[in-house]
Design a protein around this motif. Structure first.
Motif, PDB file in Angstrom:
ATOM      1  N   ILE A  18       1.085  -6.569  -8.768  1.00 52.64           N
ATOM      2  CA  ILE A  18      -0.216  -7.175  -9.089  1.00 52.64           C
ATOM      3  C   ILE A  18      -1.129  -6.125  -9.708  1.00 52.64           C
ATOM      4  N   VAL A  19      -1.145  -4.935  -9.133  1.00 50.31           N
ATOM      5  CA  VAL A  19      -1.984  -3.853  -9.645  1.00 50.31           C
ATOM      6  C   VAL A  19      -1.656  -3.574 -11.114  1.00 50.31           C
ATOM      7  N   SER A  20      -0.388  -3.521 -11.459  1.00 46.90           N
ATOM      8  CA  SER A  20       0.002  -3.196 -12.840  1.00 46.90           C
ATOM      9  C   SER A  20      -0.470  -4.254 -13.832  1.00 46.90           C
ATOM     10  N   ARG A  21      -0.580  -5.493 -13.391  1.00 50.98           N
ATOM     11  CA  ARG A  21      -1.071  -6.562 -14.279  1.00 50.98           C
ATOM     12  C   ARG A  21      -2.513  -6.318 -14.699  1.00 50.98           C
ATOM     13  N   PHE A  22      -3.274  -5.663 -13.844  1.00 52.55           N
ATOM     14  CA  PHE A  22      -4.704  -5.465 -14.118  1.00 52.55           C
ATOM     15  C   PHE A  22      -5.033  -4.048 -14.567  1.00 52.55           C
ATOM     16  N   ASN A  23      -4.081  -3.132 -14.504  1.00 52.77           N
ATOM     17  CA  ASN A  23      -4.330  -1.745 -14.898  1.00 52.77           C
ATOM     18  C   ASN A  23      -4.190  -1.514 -16.389  1.00 52.77           C
ATOM     19  N   GLY A  24      -3.314  -2.249 -17.021  1.00 49.38           N
ATOM     20  CA  GLY A  24      -3.058  -2.031 -18.441  1.00 49.38           C
ATOM     21  C   GLY A  24      -4.216  -2.484 -19.309  1.00 49.38           C
ATOM     22  N   GLU A  25      -4.190  -2.015 -20.533  1.00 48.80           N
ATOM     23  CA  GLU A  25      -5.227  -2.423 -21.482  1.00 48.80           C
ATOM     24  C   GLU A  25      -5.058  -3.902 -21.780  1.00 48.80           C
ATOM     25  N   GLY A  26      -6.169  -4.604 -21.820  1.00 45.90           N
ATOM     26  CA  GLY A  26      -6.124  -6.038 -22.077  1.00 45.90           C
ATOM     27  C   GLY A  26      -7.240  -6.457 -23.003  1.00 45.90           C
TER      28      GLY A  26
END
Length: 107
Positions: A18-26
């Motif tokens: 879940i953390v990785s879904r929100f850490n990347g550039e979006g």
């Protein structure tokens, strides 16, 4: 200020997904009125893990603009009909209007 909060409970060892879904550039960072997002992982010894995502907006109007944007809708349509990942136990969210903020005193 307006805050969107999402709490996701996952099975042990899966919080990082879940953390990785929100850490990347979006694309959300480029939206007008977006202030920041914070991802928290609850400290647990064993068992299910809890991830809290807090997104701050300048106003409710800015959040609504994001919710209605083509980019946001397209992201949800891409997952339409797909089953949720097996590691997700539950997910819930809330919307909050900020009434007070305290900051550290400066000398």
């Amino acid at each position: 200020m307006f805050v969107q909060v999402r709490k996701t409970v996952v099975t042990a060892g899966n919080a990082d997904k879940i953390v990785s879904r929100f850490n990347g550039e979006g694309i959300i960072e480029k939206q007008e009125g977006f202030i920041d997002s914070t991802v928290l992982v609850k400290k647990v010894v064993r068992g299910d893990e809890e991830v809290m995502v807090i997104v701050r907006w300048e106003s409710e109007a800015h959040w609504k603009q994001w919710e209605k944007s083509d980019a946001h809708i397209a992201g949800h349509k891409a997952n339409l009909g797909k089953p949720k990942p097996e590691y997700i136990v539950s997910s819930e969210g809330g919307l909050y209007e900020v009434k007070s903020v305290k900051k550290a005193a400066t000398e």
